[in-house]
Design a protein around this motif. Structure first.
Motif, PDB file in Angstrom:
ATOM      1  N   LYS A   1      17.424 -30.542  55.506  1.00 52.51           N
ATOM      2  CA  LYS A   1      17.571 -32.113  55.066  1.00 52.51           C
ATOM      3  C   LYS A   1      16.829 -32.942  56.346  1.00 52.51           C
ATOM      4  CE  LYS A   1      19.492 -31.673  51.121  1.00 52.51           C
ATOM      5  NZ  LYS A   1      18.735 -32.015  50.134  1.00 52.51           N
ATOM      6  N   ASP A   2      16.889 -32.181  57.617  1.00 50.41           N
ATOM      7  CA  ASP A   2      16.250 -33.051  58.452  1.00 50.41           C
ATOM      8  C   ASP A   2      14.660 -32.871  58.517  1.00 50.41           C
ATOM      9  OD1 ASP A   2      16.135 -34.345  61.054  1.00 50.41           O
ATOM     10  OD2 ASP A   2      16.695 -32.718  62.044  1.00 50.41           O
ATOM     11  N   LEU A   3      14.146 -31.683  57.982  1.00 48.47           N
ATOM     12  CA  LEU A   3      12.860 -31.780  57.934  1.00 48.47           C
ATOM     13  C   LEU A   3      12.211 -32.693  56.657  1.00 48.47           C
ATOM     14  CD1 LEU A   3      12.319 -27.634  57.642  1.00 48.47           C
ATOM     15  CD2 LEU A   3      11.838 -29.351  59.454  1.00 48.47           C
ATOM     16  N   ARG A   4      13.131 -32.756  55.664  1.00 43.93           N
ATOM     17  CA  ARG A   4      12.797 -33.776  54.664  1.00 43.93           C
ATOM     18  C   ARG A   4      12.185 -35.296  55.424  1.00 43.93           C
ATOM     19  NH1 ARG A   4      11.474 -37.360  52.450  1.00 43.93           N
ATOM     20  NH2 ARG A   4      11.982 -38.099  50.253  1.00 43.93           N
ATOM     21  N   SER A   5      13.172 -35.518  56.426  1.00 43.94           N
ATOM     22  CA  SER A   5      12.915 -37.021  56.821  1.00 43.94           C
ATOM     23  C   SER A   5      11.805 -37.332  57.206  1.00 43.94           C
ATOM     24  CB  SER A   5      14.104 -37.057  57.991  1.00 43.94           C
ATOM     25  OG  SER A   5      13.804 -36.306  59.103  1.00 43.94           O
ATOM     26  N   ALA A   6      10.783 -36.110  57.806  1.00 42.26           N
ATOM     27  CA  ALA A   6       9.588 -36.332  58.270  1.00 42.26           C
ATOM     28  C   ALA A   6       8.654 -36.539  57.049  1.00 42.26           C
ATOM     29  CB  ALA A   6       9.002 -34.979  58.791  1.00 42.26           C
ATOM     30  N   PHE A   7       8.747 -36.536  55.763  1.00 41.42           N
ATOM     31  CA  PHE A   7       7.892 -36.981  54.929  1.00 41.42           C
ATOM     32  C   PHE A   7       7.948 -38.459  54.152  1.00 41.42           C
ATOM     33  CE2 PHE A   7       7.888 -32.369  54.915  1.00 41.42           C
ATOM     34  CZ  PHE A   7       6.456 -32.136  54.235  1.00 41.42           C
ATOM     35  N   GLY A   8       9.141 -39.105  54.960  1.00 41.23           N
ATOM     36  CA  GLY A   8       9.338 -40.621  54.492  1.00 41.23           C
ATOM     37  C   GLY A   8       9.585 -40.809  52.879  1.00 41.23           C
ATOM     38  N   ASP A   9       8.777 -41.561  52.300  1.00 42.38           N
ATOM     39  CA  ASP A   9       8.650 -41.830  50.919  1.00 42.38           C
ATOM     40  C   ASP A   9       7.872 -41.382  50.173  1.00 42.38           C
ATOM     41  OD1 ASP A   9      11.063 -43.703  51.246  1.00 42.38           O
ATOM     42  OD2 ASP A   9       9.523 -45.368  51.771  1.00 42.38           O
ATOM     43  N   ASP A  10       6.834 -40.410  50.847  1.00 41.90           N
ATOM     44  CA  ASP A  10       5.553 -39.817  50.125  1.00 41.90           C
ATOM     45  C   ASP A  10       5.753 -38.287  50.458  1.00 41.90           C
ATOM     46  OD1 ASP A  10       3.297 -39.082  48.780  1.00 41.90           O
ATOM     47  OD2 ASP A  10       2.077 -40.086  50.352  1.00 41.90           O
ATOM     48  N   LEU A  11       6.283 -37.511  49.392  1.00 46.59           N
ATOM     49  CA  LEU A  11       6.326 -35.972  49.508  1.00 46.59           C
ATOM     50  C   LEU A  11       5.039 -35.581  49.768  1.00 46.59           C
ATOM     51  CD1 LEU A  11       9.585 -35.106  47.659  1.00 46.59           C
ATOM     52  CD2 LEU A  11       9.200 -34.959  50.070  1.00 46.59           C
ATOM     53  N   MET A  12       3.913 -36.039  48.965  1.00 46.42           N
ATOM     54  CA  MET A  12       2.622 -35.447  48.771  1.00 46.42           C
ATOM     55  C   MET A  12       1.791 -35.980  49.820  1.00 46.42           C
ATOM     56  SD  MET A  12       3.255 -33.388  46.426  1.00 46.42           S
ATOM     57  CE  MET A  12       1.630 -32.858  46.147  1.00 46.42           C
ATOM     58  N   ASN A  13       2.116 -36.505  50.803  1.00 44.89           N
ATOM     59  CA  ASN A  13       1.307 -36.916  51.951  1.00 44.89           C
ATOM     60  C   ASN A  13       0.647 -35.763  52.418  1.00 44.89           C
ATOM     61  OD1 ASN A  13       0.502 -37.621  54.614  1.00 44.89           O
ATOM     62  ND2 ASN A  13       1.776 -39.280  54.598  1.00 44.89           N
ATOM     63  N   PRO A  14      -0.659 -35.627  52.651  1.00 45.01           N
ATOM     64  CA  PRO A  14      -1.364 -34.374  52.891  1.00 45.01           C
ATOM     65  C   PRO A  14      -1.358 -34.362  54.372  1.00 45.01           C
ATOM     66  CG  PRO A  14      -3.049 -36.312  52.328  1.00 45.01           C
ATOM     67  CD  PRO A  14      -1.633 -36.806  51.817  1.00 45.01           C
ATOM     68  N   VAL A  15      -1.465 -35.487  55.138  1.00 37.32           N
ATOM     69  CA  VAL A  15      -1.095 -35.379  56.489  1.00 37.32           C
ATOM     70  C   VAL A  15      -0.015 -34.702  57.067  1.00 37.32           C
ATOM     71  CG1 VAL A  15      -1.335 -36.534  58.809  1.00 37.32           C
ATOM     72  CG2 VAL A  15      -2.906 -37.399  56.909  1.00 37.32           C
ATOM     73  N   VAL A  16       1.124 -35.065  56.460  1.00 31.43           N
ATOM     74  CA  VAL A  16       2.496 -34.264  57.160  1.00 31.43           C
ATOM     75  C   VAL A  16       2.536 -33.108  56.377  1.00 31.43           C
ATOM     76  CG1 VAL A  16       4.969 -34.553  56.815  1.00 31.43           C
ATOM     77  CG2 VAL A  16       3.422 -36.692  56.873  1.00 31.43           C
ATOM     78  N   GLY A  17       1.971 -32.735  55.192  1.00 28.49           N
ATOM     79  CA  GLY A  17       1.837 -31.478  54.640  1.00 28.49           C
ATOM     80  C   GLY A  17       1.319 -30.705  55.275  1.00 28.49           C
ATOM     81  N   ARG A  18       0.312 -30.963  55.791  1.00 26.19           N
ATOM     82  CA  ARG A  18      -0.634 -30.222  56.595  1.00 26.19           C
ATOM     83  C   ARG A  18      -0.036 -29.569  58.031  1.00 26.19           C
ATOM     84  NH1 ARG A  18      -5.515 -26.617  56.036  1.00 26.19           N
ATOM     85  NH2 ARG A  18      -5.432 -25.820  58.112  1.00 26.19           N
ATOM     86  N   ARG A  19       0.516 -30.996  58.525  1.00 29.05           N
ATOM     87  CA  ARG A  19       1.147 -30.465  59.752  1.00 29.05           C
ATOM     88  C   ARG A  19       2.564 -29.781  59.529  1.00 29.05           C
ATOM     89  NH1 ARG A  19       5.241 -33.545  62.464  1.00 29.05           N
ATOM     90  NH2 ARG A  19       4.863 -35.527  60.867  1.00 29.05           N
ATOM     91  N   TYR A  20       3.222 -29.650  58.436  1.00 34.40           N
ATOM     92  CA  TYR A  20       4.217 -28.947  58.378  1.00 34.40           C
ATOM     93  C   TYR A  20       3.804 -27.479  58.187  1.00 34.40           C
ATOM     94  CZ  TYR A  20       8.113 -26.653  55.718  1.00 34.40           C
ATOM     95  OH  TYR A  20       9.181 -25.714  55.293  1.00 34.40           O
ATOM     96  N   ARG A  21       2.688 -27.068  57.117  1.00 33.78           N
ATOM     97  CA  ARG A  21       2.123 -26.084  57.205  1.00 33.78           C
ATOM     98  C   ARG A  21       1.692 -25.404  58.392  1.00 33.78           C
ATOM     99  NH1 ARG A  21      -3.877 -24.482  54.289  1.00 33.78           N
ATOM    100  NH2 ARG A  21      -4.319 -22.878  55.582  1.00 33.78           N
ATOM    101  N   ASP A  22       1.094 -26.036  59.313  1.00 27.52           N
ATOM    102  CA  ASP A  22       0.795 -25.559  60.536  1.00 27.52           C
ATOM    103  C   ASP A  22       2.017 -25.381  61.618  1.00 27.52           C
ATOM    104  OD1 ASP A  22      -1.916 -25.708  59.482  1.00 27.52           O
ATOM    105  OD2 ASP A  22      -2.427 -27.550  60.812  1.00 27.52           O
TER     106      ASP A  22
END
Length: 637
Positions: free
Chosen positions: A580-601
């Motif tokens: 639930k804390d990790l979820r907060s990093a995506f804000g209102d856009d779960l498909m944000n590619p910048v955050v998705g890549r940062r999470y992946r890495d």
């Protein structure tokens, strides 16, 4: 370039395949251990490299043995794989207690090692100590015997659950309330009765939609009797042996021993975590169950309590009546093929990956194969074994087939589920995203140089967090509308998804409380093994509920996590707090590619090469916090 696994085309060739891909790997592991002890002068780097080679050989053989023991359609192959799995576990036990081998590693030092190699050396020495290698020869022999017997019991415990499917036979009218496609798929037999099993594709829809309370109770009672009575003495013995192992190693109890290398750190911390969640969930759960009971009494004024035979049914009734969410109407948007393709497309977009279908032989025709590519380069292979069959693992989990090693082995993971082939419940979609989270973690994290850190090899109480995070995508309007369509091709309406999200806040307290019940049972059984398993389970139910127990059942006998997770079922709630804390990093856009890549890495790609707390802090820019979980829980109040 590492290549994926080639499976036999001829069913008769599987014995030879197990011999070359499993048993030969164990023999290689034995030969490498012997080399390490041959007295040749070696640098620390050379010792660790040989150790890593043993990890690769034994780890790959073990992964394949455990997988095929659970999924192969041929009982003889499953039996042979189970024997190989036992041999792999025994070899790891022997290695951990090998005093001469320990002395070889202990004689090294970390001068000149890079951070990863130094971490490997530290973990190897820690694991030797935890195995009891520094004990007397007599104690080491006792520890070896205890560990081997625990492995035997664990395999038998799991086999009894896997093979212990039960059946009830009901009159056709007792299927009232079930979707038309379910009824059509379950015609009456020659005796005029309909057979329903305790497998998920039968049990979950029936408990959710059947209006006949007695029929729901009949099937639920059978499910809560899985592997009973066979597993009762096995569990009692397993608990006793684990306690003996812990005490021989100088620990107060099994949870104290088991938590040492985990995020939570101590057994006492599990008890503290349980108490904290007890305070947060008791009142919300009570309100949820009272609301279910009130609705139940509208149908049957004489009813006294809500049991686990009733909660799924009245959960969906209340969601339909109070939140305008008809679960059967929702189902029309989730056909299995569309969900499968949608999950693949969503994860591919989020993490900049491509899943390319591959036509290749596997262990069963139902299994779908995909190569995972990144910028055109194959980085892994996944297998989707998604539908039930006789003798197959009957829950949902991700298994490793080939642990990935940079430059040596392509990571291969297997998703093993029991979904229907047609329309799915939305809960199934959530589960699909969850389990796929483990699968993508296996692939993206599977490019380490060190086998010890590859794939999902993080602390065990963090491993669920990435998967629990991915459940969020199953609730996102844009994500769902990209693949959730009815027969007419119409996407799921945005207002329906909004109502589903509101309805999901109902019974959140009761759901969390039920998870807390399992957590307390898992911990308590191991902290002080009771003489009477049924009585102890009843006491846990009495305190945590939230649903009234069904008399005469023995759900602990079919509680597979007691073998695999041991005292650590708390992992699911502990990881949920982090998710639930990790979820907060995506804000209102779960498909944000910048955050998705940062999470992946930051979270997935490192595998176990860093402590989970450090991975989370790198991604969030701060240590994890409890408040997002509390806010999520409060939404259901």
């Amino acid at each position: 370039m590492p290549q994926p696994t080639d499976f036999p085309v001829d069913a008769t060739a599987w014995s030879a395949f197990l011999a070359t891909s499993v048993d030969a790997g164990l023999e290689t592991g034995r030969e490498l251990i012997a080399r390490l002890k041959d007295g040749s002068p070696r640098s620390t780097a050379e010792v660790l490299a040989l150790w890593n080679d043993t990890d690769i050989a034994i780890g790959t053989a073990s992964a394949r043995a455990h997988l095929f023991a659970e999924v192969h359609p041929d009982a003889a192959v499953r039996e042979a794989a189970e024997a190989s799995a036992q041999a792999a576990e025994d070899l790891l036990t022997e290695r951990g207690l090998d005093h001469e081998l320990w002395q070889v590693v202990a004689a090294t030092d970390d001068a000149g090692l890079d951070a990863d190699a130094a971490r490997v050396r530290e973990h190897v020495l820690r694991d030797f100590r935890r195995a009891g290698v520094d004990r007397s020869p007599e104690e080491r022999e006792r520890l070896r015997a205890l560990a081997q017997r625990c492995t035997e019991i664990g395999l038998e415990f799991s086999r009894n659950i896997r093979d212990g499917v039960r059946t009830v036979r009901l009159r056709p009218e007792q299927l009232a309330g079930l979707p038309d496609d379910f009824v059509a798929a379950h015609p009456a037999g020659d005796d005029g009765l309909v057979a329903l099993t305790t497998e998920y594709p039968d049990m979950v829809p029936f408990r959710t939609y059947a209006t006949d309370a007695e029929a729901r109770l009949a099937l639920t009672r059978e499910y809560l009797q899985l592997a009973y009575p066979a597993n009762e003495p096995l569990l009692a013995e397993l608990l006793a042996l684990r306690a003996q192992r812990a005490q021989l190693l100088g620990y107060a109890d099994w949870p104290t021993y088991d938590t040492e290398p985990k995020m939570i750190g101590t057994g006492a911390a599990i008890a503290e975590f349980i108490e904290r969640l007890d305070g947060l969930t008791a009142e919300p759960a009570r309100r949820d169950v009272e609301q279910m009971l009130a609705r139940f009494r509208q149908d049957d004024p004489s009813v006294q309590a809500v049991t686990s035979a009733d909660n799924l049914y009245y959960d969906q009734v209340i969601r339909r009546e109070d939140y305008d969410v008809d679960s059967q109407a929702v189902r029309q948007y989730f056909s299995y093929p569309a969900v499968r393709d949608g999950v693949l497309a969503t994860i591919g977009t989020l993490f900049d990956l491509t899943f390319a279908p591959v036509h290749a032989p596997t262990w069963h025709d139902d299994v779908a194969v995909y190569d995972v590519t990144d910028s055109g380069e194959r980085i892994g292979r996944i297998y989707l074994d998604m539908h039930p069959r006789a003798g197959k693992f009957n829950h949902a989990a991700q298994f490793s087939l080939t642990p990935g090693i940079a430059g040596h082995a392509l990571p291969e993971g297997v998703l093993v589920c029991n979904f229907p082939t047609g329309l799915m419940e939305h809960d199934d979609v959530v589960t699909f995203f969850h389990e796929f989270g483990h699968l993508v973690h296996e692939i993206l994290g599977g490019h380490q140089a060190w086998a010890m850190f590859t794939g999902v090899a993080t602390e065990w109480d963090f491993v669920e967090a990435p998967s629990q995070l991915l459940e969020e995508w199953a609730w996102d309007t844009g994500v769902l509308q990209s693949f959730a369509k009815n027969e007419a091709g119409e996407p799921i309406p945005a207002d329906l998804v909004a109502r589903m999200r509101r309805a999901d806040t109902f019974a959140r307290g009761a759901w969390t409380r039920r998870q807390l019940n399992f957590t307390a049972l898992s911990y308590g059984l191991h902290a002080d093994a009771p003489a009477d398993l049924a009585a102890y389970t009843a006491a846990v139910d009495e305190r945590f509920g939230p649903y009234a127990p069904i008399p005469g059942t023995h759900q602990y006998a079919g509680f597979g996590h007691l073998e695999g997770y041991g005292s650590a079922y708390y992992t699911y709630l502990w990881s949920l707090v982090i998710a639930k804390d990790l979820r907060s990093a995506f804000g209102d856009d779960l498909m944000n590619p910048v955050v998705g890549r940062r999470y992946r890495d930051a979270i997935l790609a490192p595998g176990g090469s860093a402590d989970a707390a450090d991975l989370v802090e790198r991604f969030l820019g701060r240590p994890t916090a409890f408040e997002p979980f509390e806010s999520w829980l409060a939404e259901g109040a």
